[in-house]
Design a protein around this motif. Structure first.
Motif, PDB file in Angstrom:
ATOM      1  N   THR A 200     137.173  97.125 111.689  1.00  0.00           N
ATOM      2  CA  THR A 200     137.982  96.367 110.734  1.00  0.00           C
ATOM      3  C   THR A 200     139.140  95.677 111.444  1.00  0.00           C
ATOM      4  O   THR A 200     139.393  94.484 111.270  1.00  0.00           O
ATOM      5  CB  THR A 200     138.518  97.303 109.637  1.00  0.00           C
ATOM      6  OG1 THR A 200     137.443  97.632 108.760  1.00  0.00           O
ATOM      7  CG2 THR A 200     139.618  96.642 108.826  1.00  0.00           C
TER       8      THR A 200
ATOM      9  N   LYS B 144     142.378  93.243 104.508  1.00  0.00           N
ATOM     10  CA  LYS B 144     141.746  93.710 103.270  1.00  0.00           C
ATOM     11  C   LYS B 144     140.515  92.878 102.935  1.00  0.00           C
ATOM     12  O   LYS B 144     139.494  93.414 102.512  1.00  0.00           O
ATOM     13  CB  LYS B 144     142.770  93.642 102.121  1.00  0.00           C
ATOM     14  CG  LYS B 144     143.944  94.575 102.382  1.00  0.00           C
ATOM     15  CD  LYS B 144     144.966  94.534 101.277  1.00  0.00           C
ATOM     16  CE  LYS B 144     145.613  93.186 101.179  1.00  0.00           C
ATOM     17  NZ  LYS B 144     146.531  93.103 100.036  1.00  0.00           N
TER      18      LYS B 144
ATOM     19  N   SER C  94     136.985  93.582 104.186  1.00  0.00           N
ATOM     20  CA  SER C  94     136.094  94.542 103.523  1.00  0.00           C
ATOM     21  C   SER C  94     134.924  93.840 102.837  1.00  0.00           C
ATOM     22  O   SER C  94     133.909  94.461 102.539  1.00  0.00           O
ATOM     23  CB  SER C  94     136.879  95.375 102.509  1.00  0.00           C
ATOM     24  OG  SER C  94     137.335  94.554 101.466  1.00  0.00           O
TER      25      SER C  94
ATOM     26  N   THR D 281     140.857 104.102 101.703  1.00  0.00           N
ATOM     27  CA  THR D 281     142.161 103.655 101.205  1.00  0.00           C
ATOM     28  C   THR D 281     143.288 104.061 102.155  1.00  0.00           C
ATOM     29  O   THR D 281     144.153 103.247 102.519  1.00  0.00           O
ATOM     30  CB  THR D 281     142.437 104.273  99.820  1.00  0.00           C
ATOM     31  OG1 THR D 281     141.345 103.952  98.972  1.00  0.00           O
ATOM     32  CG2 THR D 281     143.717 103.738  99.240  1.00  0.00           C
TER      33      THR D 281
ATOM     34  N   TYR E 287     143.184 101.976 105.245  1.00  0.00           N
ATOM     35  CA  TYR E 287     143.687 100.605 105.015  1.00  0.00           C
ATOM     36  C   TYR E 287     145.206 100.610 104.961  1.00  0.00           C
ATOM     37  O   TYR E 287     145.874  99.732 105.513  1.00  0.00           O
ATOM     38  CB  TYR E 287     143.114 100.023 103.718  1.00  0.00           C
ATOM     39  CG  TYR E 287     141.724  99.433 103.886  1.00  0.00           C
ATOM     40  CD1 TYR E 287     141.519  98.362 104.757  1.00  0.00           C
ATOM     41  CD2 TYR E 287     140.638  99.939 103.190  1.00  0.00           C
ATOM     42  CE1 TYR E 287     140.257  97.824 104.921  1.00  0.00           C
ATOM     43  CE2 TYR E 287     139.376  99.402 103.354  1.00  0.00           C
ATOM     44  CZ  TYR E 287     139.186  98.353 104.227  1.00  0.00           C
ATOM     45  OH  TYR E 287     137.943  97.826 104.400  1.00  0.00           O
TER      46      TYR E 287
ATOM     47  N   THR F 250     147.622  98.489 107.406  1.00  0.00           N
ATOM     48  CA  THR F 250     148.538  97.449 106.900  1.00  0.00           C
ATOM     49  C   THR F 250     149.985  97.802 107.229  1.00  0.00           C
ATOM     50  O   THR F 250     150.792  96.917 107.501  1.00  0.00           O
ATOM     51  CB  THR F 250     148.396  97.243 105.380  1.00  0.00           C
ATOM     52  OG1 THR F 250     148.455  98.509 104.741  1.00  0.00           O
ATOM     53  CG2 THR F 250     147.116  96.542 105.025  1.00  0.00           C
TER      54      THR F 250
END
Lengths: 334, 257
Positions: A96, A244, A247, A279, A282, A286
């Motif tokens: 990611t 995000k 994803s 979650t 992520y 971030t």
């Protein structure tokens, strides 16, 4: 600004001083002498922020209710803990981050180029840039990802003249994700860069031209560095958005974080637990990006203001003390 | 072999229009090498526009304008004019320094970096040599102790002196000043004029748009009074300022002196 260290000859100034000097100097001397006693500090009871205490209590209660609900919910928390550093999840998180970085790199470079083209006096350049932005900003990124991924359906063979291969072998999920996310991002970055470039005072370009700099050099050395101050904050947001949005590559089998989580949960059926794992990751990613964004913005602030903004730690400690200030300044306990 | 001295700036019937606005309506003048040439006149008279034409920041609409014998922005072959390419225009501008009313220093660079920028980027000078020269120039304008300050940390007068040093770093043969003291607090005007006076004494050719009549009288070699896009009156500053011949000049001077 004080000028005592300024040793430049300034003949006219002393001349005018000596003329009016008699009265002016006479009046100023006593004032300078009569201030050895420091002034007494103001003693007053500061404004009480009752609203802050009440709202803080309400927020704490609501937060407690949410926590209690999740603790009592049918979630196997140990599973969440166990999968947080599972190898598949870690690989997903790295992927990611990787696709985010690459897609943003592509977006920033191509976007800046598009912005310069868009502002170019050359009508071919500006209409090409306009058309690009029109197409890529006007269609959903999920659709673009699916089109790249399925490109083999219409072009089974990739033939670039010097390179020839099966499209299916070339267009891996990774490449499709990179092209889909990066090219779409370029359209947005182009608009951000354009706003930044246009925010730079025209006098800067004139000054650079007057020194004999060409247009492209002026852009690179003078305009873009100053545009950065305007470009960086929204780019930071784009970065976090991209993290995000990546994803969505889940839909084209790219093994990023969400895809990894659902792959595990499709086997062990602990759907919510693995969504929570994703979650948490992520949020971690971030948060790291936000901190990076802050320091980058701070760096590009130099020269534009006389002092740098406080770091997050300075700000947190300040907000904590300002919460307590009333009781301290008043000299009473609350 | 001595040829008659080529004027540093020569304007013949220079016109400039922006759309329907006719700003310059036929300017004829000559600036000799080594001269301090002052342009005065009410705002909107076209003096700043004319100055900006000299280094091609504005394109002239009609007439001929040359600097040191070369047409500005064009090349003549036979009786045809060819517009110069961007690179060639930039090369012409290297020899013409310009100082702006609003300084236009590069805010993301320190004072010394501002001065070094063009020599390094345009002339390809080495950074160490450019820095050494920049420090000397800053010393010359009285800012030897402010070299590492950013423009936002300097006063207006100091910024304008850095701007002068920045223009001088390209070793120009002509300096253009566009109301260099108009944006300054009154007590800071002197320090900038002093630097300009020093430049004039060193023999720099200067074209100065100014409202500082004292400076024009004291330092200027020629003065032109412009109004409504034409030259109304010209001559030695002392003559024009003390004994104006035209009504418009008299009216203007009675307001500013």
């Amino acid at each position: 600004m004080s000028e005592p260290e300024d040793k430049a000859p300034s003949a006219p100034v002393p001349a005018s001083n000596t003329e009016g000097g008699g009265a002016g100097a006479g009046g100023a001397v006593p004032v300078a002498k009569s201030s050895p006693v420091p002034p007494e500090a103001v003693k007053a009871i500061p404004v009480r922020h009752y609203g802050r205490w009440i709202s803080a209590a309400i927020v704490l209660v609501l937060f407690g209710l949410v926590v209690a609900a999740f603790v009592g919910a049918d979630i196997t928390w140990p599973t969440v803990g166990r999968y947080l550093n599972h190898e598949t999840i870690l690989t997903g998180a790295v992927n990611t981050l990787w696709i985010t970085l690459l897609a943003m790199l592509m977006g920033v470079v191509l976007g800046t180029l598009l912005a310069v083209m868009r502002l170019s006096k050359n009508p071919v350049m500006s209409s090409v840039a306009w058309g690009y932005i029109w197409v890529f900003r006007g269609t959903p990124v999920l659709v673009q990802l699916l089109i790249w991924y399925n490109l083999a359906l219409i072009f089974p063979i990739l033939d670039l003249g010097f390179y020839r291969d099966e499209m299916n072998d070339v267009m891996t999920p990774f490449l499709a994700a990179l092209l889909g996310l990066g090219l779409n991002e370029a359209a947005y970055m182009a608009e951000i860069s354009r706003a930044g470039i246009q925010s730079v005072d025209e006098g800067q370009t004139e000054a650079a031209h007057a020194l004999g700099m060409t247009g492209s050099r002026t852009m690179r050395r003078i305009v873009l560095p100053q545009a950065m101050r305007v470009i960086i904050p929204p780019t930071g947001n784009e970065f976090i958005n991209m993290l995000k949005t990546s994803s969505l590559a889940y839909a084209i089998q790219y093994s990023e974080l969400l895809f990894s989580a659902t792959r595990i949960s499709s086997r062990n059926l602990e759907v919510m637990e693995l969504l929570l794992v994703a979650t948490i990751w992520y949020l971690i990613l971030t948060t790291i990006l936000s901190v990076g964004q802050f320091y980058l913005e701070r760096y590009f602030q130099r020269g534009s203001s006389r002092s740098l903004p406080p770091t997050p730690w300075q700000r947190i400690s300040k907000s904590l003390t300002s919460f307590r200030t009333p009781s301290r300044v008043g000299g009473k306990t609350v | 072999m001595t040829t008659p001295a080529v004027p540093m700036v020569k304007a013949e019937g220079v016109h400039k229009s922006f759309g329907h606005a006719h700003i310059l309506k036929g300017i004829d003048l000559e600036v000799a090498a080594g001269e301090v040439f002052c342009l005065v006149g009410p705002s909107g008279s076209g003096k700043s526009t004319f100055l900006r034409c000299i280094n091609h920041l504005e394109k002239i609409s009609a007439g001929r304008l040359s600097v040191d014998g070369h047409l500005v922005g064009y090349r003549q072959k036979g009786d045809k004019l060819y517009e110069l390419k961007e690179r060639e225009v930039a090369a012409q501008r290297r020899d013409i320094g310009m100082v702006f009313q609003r300084f236009n220093l590069f805010p993301h660079m320190t004072a010394v970096e501002n001065v070094m920028e063009a020599p390094v980027q345009v002339k390809g000078e080495s950074k160490t040599a450019a820095r050494e020269r920049a420090l000397k120039l800053l010393e010359r304008v009285g800012l030897g102790n402010r070299t590492d300050n950013y423009p936002s940390q300097l006063s207006g007068g100091q910024q304008q002196r850095v701007a002068i040093a920045r223009a001088l770093a390209m070793e120009p043969k002509l300096m253009l000043f566009d109301e260099p003291t108009s944006a300054l607090d009154p007590e800071l005007v002197g320090e900038v004029l002093d630097v300009m006076r020093g430049l004039a004494e060193d023999g720099m050719t200067m074209v100065v748009v100014t409202h500082e009549m004292g400076f024009a009288r004291e330092v200027g070699d020629s003065l032109v009074f412009m109004d409504d896009g034409v030259v109304v009156e010209s001559g030695h500053p002392r003559d024009v300022l003390t004994d104006p011949q035209h009504e418009r000049t008299k009216a203007f001077l009675s307001k500013v002196l």
